[in-house]
Motif scaffolding. Structure first.
Motif, PDB file in Angstrom:
ATOM      1  N   SER A 331       0.834  -1.205   0.000  1.00  0.00           N
ATOM      2  CA  SER A 331       0.000   0.000   0.000  1.00  0.00           C
ATOM      3  C   SER A 331       0.865   1.249   0.000  1.00  0.00           C
ATOM      4  N   THR A 332       0.327   2.276  -0.616  1.00  0.00           N
ATOM      5  CA  THR A 332       0.852   3.632  -0.494  1.00  0.00           C
ATOM      6  C   THR A 332      -0.178   4.417   0.298  1.00  0.00           C
ATOM      7  N   VAL A 333       0.214   4.954   1.453  1.00  0.00           N
ATOM      8  CA  VAL A 333      -0.719   5.629   2.348  1.00  0.00           C
ATOM      9  C   VAL A 333      -0.210   7.034   2.629  1.00  0.00           C
ATOM     10  N   LEU A 334      -1.113   8.006   2.548  1.00  0.00           N
ATOM     11  CA  LEU A 334      -0.787   9.380   2.933  1.00  0.00           C
ATOM     12  C   LEU A 334      -1.597   9.723   4.177  1.00  0.00           C
ATOM     13  N   ILE A 335      -0.896  10.014   5.271  1.00  0.00           N
ATOM     14  CA  ILE A 335      -1.522  10.300   6.565  1.00  0.00           C
ATOM     15  C   ILE A 335      -1.312  11.768   6.900  1.00  0.00           C
ATOM     16  N   ALA A 336      -2.385  12.474   7.170  1.00  0.00           N
ATOM     17  CA  ALA A 336      -2.278  13.883   7.567  1.00  0.00           C
ATOM     18  C   ALA A 336      -1.992  13.980   9.057  1.00  0.00           C
ATOM     19  N   ASN A 337      -1.036  14.824   9.425  1.00  0.00           N
ATOM     20  CA  ASN A 337      -0.746  15.015  10.842  1.00  0.00           C
ATOM     21  C   ASN A 337      -1.948  15.634  11.551  1.00  0.00           C
ATOM     22  N   ASP A 338      -2.655  16.526  10.859  1.00  0.00           N
ATOM     23  CA  ASP A 338      -3.904  17.082  11.370  1.00  0.00           C
ATOM     24  C   ASP A 338      -5.060  16.379  10.655  1.00  0.00           C
ATOM     25  N   CYS A 339      -5.470  16.869   9.518  1.00  0.00           N
ATOM     26  CA  CYS A 339      -6.500  16.205   8.720  1.00  0.00           C
ATOM     27  C   CYS A 339      -6.599  16.896   7.369  1.00  0.00           C
ATOM     28  N   PHE A 340      -7.185  16.204   6.421  1.00  0.00           N
ATOM     29  CA  PHE A 340      -7.562  16.813   5.151  1.00  0.00           C
ATOM     30  C   PHE A 340      -8.965  17.386   5.319  1.00  0.00           C
ATOM     31  N   GLY A 388       4.899   0.549   1.845  1.00  0.00           N
ATOM     32  CA  GLY A 388       5.313  -0.701   2.462  1.00  0.00           C
ATOM     33  C   GLY A 388       4.314  -1.823   2.310  1.00  0.00           C
ATOM     34  N   PRO A 389       4.604  -2.936   2.974  1.00  0.00           N
ATOM     35  CA  PRO A 389       3.765  -4.130   2.870  1.00  0.00           C
ATOM     36  C   PRO A 389       2.536  -4.043   3.760  1.00  0.00           C
ATOM     37  N   ASN A 390       1.511  -4.794   3.399  1.00  0.00           N
ATOM     38  CA  ASN A 390       0.314  -4.906   4.233  1.00  0.00           C
ATOM     39  C   ASN A 390       0.533  -6.010   5.272  1.00  0.00           C
ATOM     40  N   ARG A 391       1.401  -5.718   6.208  1.00  0.00           N
ATOM     41  CA  ARG A 391       1.723  -6.663   7.281  1.00  0.00           C
ATOM     42  C   ARG A 391       1.041  -6.185   8.561  1.00  0.00           C
ATOM     43  N   TYR A 392       0.229  -7.042   9.148  1.00  0.00           N
ATOM     44  CA  TYR A 392      -0.662  -6.639  10.240  1.00  0.00           C
ATOM     45  C   TYR A 392       0.096  -6.035  11.419  1.00  0.00           C
ATOM     46  N   ASP A 393       1.086  -6.739  11.945  1.00  0.00           N
ATOM     47  CA  ASP A 393       1.789  -6.248  13.129  1.00  0.00           C
ATOM     48  C   ASP A 393       2.558  -4.965  12.831  1.00  0.00           C
ATOM     49  N   LEU A 394       3.077  -4.848  11.612  1.00  0.00           N
ATOM     50  CA  LEU A 394       3.801  -3.637  11.227  1.00  0.00           C
ATOM     51  C   LEU A 394       2.861  -2.437  11.174  1.00  0.00           C
ATOM     52  N   LEU A 395       1.712  -2.596  10.528  1.00  0.00           N
ATOM     53  CA  LEU A 395       0.748  -1.502  10.428  1.00  0.00           C
ATOM     54  C   LEU A 395       0.199  -1.116  11.805  1.00  0.00           C
ATOM     55  N   ALA A 396       0.025  -2.115  12.675  1.00  0.00           N
ATOM     56  CA  ALA A 396      -0.456  -1.827  14.028  1.00  0.00           C
ATOM     57  C   ALA A 396       0.545  -0.957  14.790  1.00  0.00           C
ATOM     58  N   SER A 397       1.836  -1.137  14.532  1.00  0.00           N
ATOM     59  CA  SER A 397       2.858  -0.368  15.251  1.00  0.00           C
ATOM     60  C   SER A 397       2.866   1.102  14.847  1.00  0.00           C
ATOM     61  N   TYR A 398       2.285   1.420  13.685  1.00  0.00           N
ATOM     62  CA  TYR A 398       2.292   2.805  13.214  1.00  0.00           C
ATOM     63  C   TYR A 398       1.135   3.632  13.771  1.00  0.00           C
ATOM     64  N   LYS A 403      -1.597  10.867  17.828  1.00  0.00           N
ATOM     65  CA  LYS A 403      -1.785  10.946  19.273  1.00  0.00           C
ATOM     66  C   LYS A 403      -3.257  10.998  19.670  1.00  0.00           C
ATOM     67  N   ASP A 404      -4.107  11.428  18.747  1.00  0.00           N
ATOM     68  CA  ASP A 404      -5.501  11.680  19.090  1.00  0.00           C
ATOM     69  C   ASP A 404      -6.423  10.493  18.849  1.00  0.00           C
ATOM     70  N   GLU A 405      -6.068   9.582  17.929  1.00  0.00           N
ATOM     71  CA  GLU A 405      -6.982   8.509  17.565  1.00  0.00           C
ATOM     72  C   GLU A 405      -6.216   7.338  16.973  1.00  0.00           C
ATOM     73  N   ASP A 406      -6.888   6.186  16.965  1.00  0.00           N
ATOM     74  CA  ASP A 406      -6.335   4.986  16.359  1.00  0.00           C
ATOM     75  C   ASP A 406      -6.458   5.119  14.846  1.00  0.00           C
ATOM     76  N   LEU A 407      -5.365   4.937  14.139  1.00  0.00           N
ATOM     77  CA  LEU A 407      -5.390   5.096  12.690  1.00  0.00           C
ATOM     78  C   LEU A 407      -6.073   3.930  11.978  1.00  0.00           C
ATOM     79  N   HIS A 408      -6.131   2.757  12.635  1.00  0.00           N
ATOM     80  CA  HIS A 408      -6.751   1.565  12.040  1.00  0.00           C
ATOM     81  C   HIS A 408      -6.116   1.209  10.692  1.00  0.00           C
ATOM     82  N   LEU A 409      -4.813   1.372  10.590  1.00  0.00           N
ATOM     83  CA  LEU A 409      -4.124   0.997   9.354  1.00  0.00           C
ATOM     84  C   LEU A 409      -4.172  -0.507   9.106  1.00  0.00           C
ATOM     85  N   THR A 410      -4.426  -1.279  10.149  1.00  0.00           N
ATOM     86  CA  THR A 410      -4.509  -2.736   9.977  1.00  0.00           C
ATOM     87  C   THR A 410      -5.688  -3.139   9.100  1.00  0.00           C
TER      88      THR A 410
END
Length: 690
Positions: A331-340, A388-398, A403-410
């Motif tokens: 996956s290619t993921v773009l995460i906003a530090n605040d939000c879009f 990076g790869p769609n690896r469950y434990d790796l995505l969970a670590s991100y 700081k405000d919410e769970d990203l649920h990248l898994t």
């Protein structure tokens, strides 16, 4: 033929001939109009031929001179190159395969148009005009996980290559030396473009058109791409930081003195991202099913996506936390530090097999969104890019990156609906990861995993297997009851006798269904787990070169709808075993009950063959082993159940006083009413005959 018919036919003929006449007049008028238009066009062509070739005016030359002076005495856009030489302008203009000097530009209308386009481009850029000229180079950042290249044109990441993951573009790649297979390249200059866009009332400034200058590079981890030579000491930059051992790239917007050149009505900045999702797997059909555009709204626990199978689009007005171009394993993921924020437009295009991009790419995604911008803020926005790869434990670590919410990248790992996802993440994956630590091949890991799951489920299914074994012993008794009550009016009585027989033997006619029902959540969970487990990718076992892809060893000279142009060996073994299991299971069923159902039971394995033929061979291998163990368990249980003991138990139960259950009481009452209804029907039929 009567009078009305004749009149009707005459009217029809009149209508037809009238229509033909009108059409003839229309065609005639149209032809006359075309002739007039042709004559007019020819006249205009003659006038145009007589007119002089368009040329640069004195005003154009004056504007050109000013632009050259404002941009370090040189302008260039690939076709036109102009510089200040002494007190005059000199340069060249490319027209097709020829090159004209600036002095002779007025001799060719195409050359004049090219110069005017250059003038318009630099005029529109205004304070960014100095950034329209530069050289397209790349800066490389890398660590043990990923290598990225950043282009000076647009200041964007133009290439991302993952270390340790190979791109299996065709079945032949499995036969090559692994060192000769290229690494997975998530993005490349031909399939990604993203940019930041400044908008005011009159103009739009897009960073993809500008050349950046690399500054403050710190080894292989950090570089700042800056727009140089902005007026009034202004500066606008994108800082990239690649963390050690991580797939995350931090992208920060930095600026200074932008309030001196920006209009004060700019309060937001748009972001545009277009990407063609590149193929990484040999099985494109299956990879397509797991590829889509995903996103998560701010403060929402759900993750949504566009269609995986067809063209799709969506407009969002809510704040968005991250967005991703997700394929089967990467996956290619773009995460906003605040939000879009603001209006977001999402679009996904699925390539058809007639498209020239079909074999190379999966889908094309287009994202247009924005975020709040303040030209006086030194750091107006920051983001994280994940390649990076769609690896469950790796995505969970991100998840720590918010700081405000769970990203649920898994959720980028496709593990099924809520119940099946819980089984996979809470039970299957921990056991699977634990087994992988022993260093076994993935085929052995799947085998041991299947055995462990069967052992865990054994206490739940043992009683059902025992009931099935007893049903097998009772077949002669059931057949005798069927022969004793052959008539339809005795159906209720026959059913009652059979139920009494089951009760005496302690058998359950639904016992064959219960084991499957108990195992069904795990079977479905595995259906999601194996195709999404990146640990199986590229792992061979026996004849299968890749347990995450079909083991398509038998090629067909033609393609069959749904089945494809190959046969999977593990899928064939699963089908054969499934037929055998159906046969074993049907032996404990009454031969006189629903004969059409038997045909359906044997048809189901064939349907599974068609359905699973293109799925991961690891999944078919798991189902094959699971069914084989089930058959063995069934035979072992039947060996444990002795007919003489069952008969003895039945005899003892027959001597005990019978207590009618509520169900049996209702069954007898229903039988009595049915019998009463049949008697009344016979009586009425007898009265009618009299």
């Amino acid at each position: 033929m009567d009078k009305n018919t004749v009149i009707g036919m005459l009217l029809m003929c009149a209508v037809i001939f009238g229509f033909m006449y009108c059409q003839s007049n229309n065609a005639k008028n149209a032809q006359q109009g075309n002739n007039k238009q042709t004559a007019k066009t020819e006249k205009n062509d003659k006038n145009n031929a007589a007119a002089p070739i368009d040329s640069l005016t004195q005003e154009d030359w004056a504007t050109l001179t000013k632009l050259v002076a404002d941009n370090d005495s040189a302008l260039s856009d690939g076709k036109v190159s102009i510089k200040q030489v002494g007190d005059k302008l000199a340069g060249t203009v490319k027209v097709g395969n020829s090159t004209l000097s600036l002095d002779s530009v007025n001799t060719d209308v195409n050359a004049v148009e090219a110069v005017k386009q250059l003038i318009a481009r630099y005029n529109n850029a205004q304070m960014f005009s100095a950034c329209l000229t530069g050289s397209n180079q790349t800066v490389t950042l890398k660590n043990d996980s990923v290598k990225i290249e950043i282009s000076t044109k647009g200041g964007m990441i133009s290439r991302a290559t993952l270390n340790g993951y190979k791109a299996y573009h065709s079945p032949e790649d499995y036969k090559k030396n692994i060192d000769s297979i290229p690494d997975v390249e998530l993005v490349s200059p031909e399939n990604i473009i993203y940019s930041f866009i400044f908008n005011n009332r009159d103009q739009s400034f897009d960073t993809k058109d500008f050349y950046f200058v690399p500054e403050n590079q710190q080894g292989d981890s950090t570089v700042t791409m800056s727009l140089a030579n902005l007026p009034n000491g202004a500066k606008w930059s994108i800082k990239y930081t690649l963390e050690k051992g991580s797939y995350m790239v931090r992208m920060e917007i930095l600026q200074s003195n932008m309030d001196k050149i920006m209009h004060n009505n700019i309060t937001s900045m748009n972001f545009h991202w277009n990407q063609k999702m590149q193929r990484q797997e040999a099985g494109k059909q299956f990879e397509d099913r797991y590829s889509a555009l995903y996103w998560k709204l701010q403060g929402d626990d759900d993750v949504d996506n566009l269609s995986e199978n067809s063209n799709d689009d969506k407009n969002l007005n809510d704040k968005m936390k991250w967005i991703s171009a997700k394929s089967q394993f990467f996956s290619t993921v773009l995460i906003a530090n605040d939000c879009f924020s603001g209006d977001t437009k999402l679009e996904s295009k699925a390539y058809k097999d007639t498209d020239p991009n079909y074999k190379k790419f999966l889908k094309e995604v287009d994202i247009y969104t924005g975020f709040t911008y303040n030209y006086s803020n030194a750091q107006p926005a920051s983001f994280y890019f994940y390649f990076g790869p769609n690896r469950y434990d790796l995505l969970a670590s991100y998840d720590q990156y918010s700081k405000d919410e769970d990203l649920h990248l898994t959720r980028l790992v496709s593990l099924g609906w809520k119940l099946f996802r819980w089984i996979n993440s809470g039970i299957v994956m921990p056991v699977f990861n634990w087994l992988c630590k022993f260093g076994w091949s993935m085929g052995i890991v799947i085998l041991v995993l299947t055995i462990l799951l069967k052992l865990v489920l054994w206490p739940l299914t043992y009683k059902s297997y025992m009931s099935q074994a007893k049903m097998k012993i009772l077949q002669p008794d059931i057949q005798a009851i069927n022969e004793k009550y052959p008539n339809q009016e005795d159906a209720m009585k026959k059913q009652q006798k059979i139920m009494e027989l089951y009760k005496q033997a302690g058998a359950n006619p639904m016992g064959g269904c219960l084991p499957m029902l108990l195992q069904m959540p795990f079977l479905i969970a595995m259906f999601w787990f194996f195709p999404s487990s990146i640990d199986l990718r590229g792992q061979s076992f026996l004849w299968a070169p890749d347990l995450s892809a079909p083991d398509a060893l038998i090629s067909l000279p033609f393609s069959i709808p749904f089945l494809g142009d190959h046969l999977s060996i593990f899928c064939l073994l699963m089908t054969i075993t499934n037929i055998a299991y159906t046969y074993v299971n049907m032996q404990s069923q009454s031969s006189s009950q629903m004969p059409g159902m038997k045909w359906m039971m044997y048809l189901m394995p064939i349907m599974f063959l068609v359905f699973f033929n293109t799925y991961a061979s690891g999944l078919s291998y798991y189902y094959f082993i699971s069914l084989l163990i089930t058959i063995i368990q069934t035979f072992l249980t039947r060996m444990m159940v002795k007919e003489d003991k069952v008969r003895a138990v039945m005899a003892e139960n027959a001597k005990k006083p019978k207590k009618k259950s509520g169900f049996m009481a209702r069954l007898e009452e229903a039988q009595r009413r049915q019998q009463q209804t049949l008697n009344e029907q016979k009586k009425r039929q007898g009265n009618k005959r009299r």
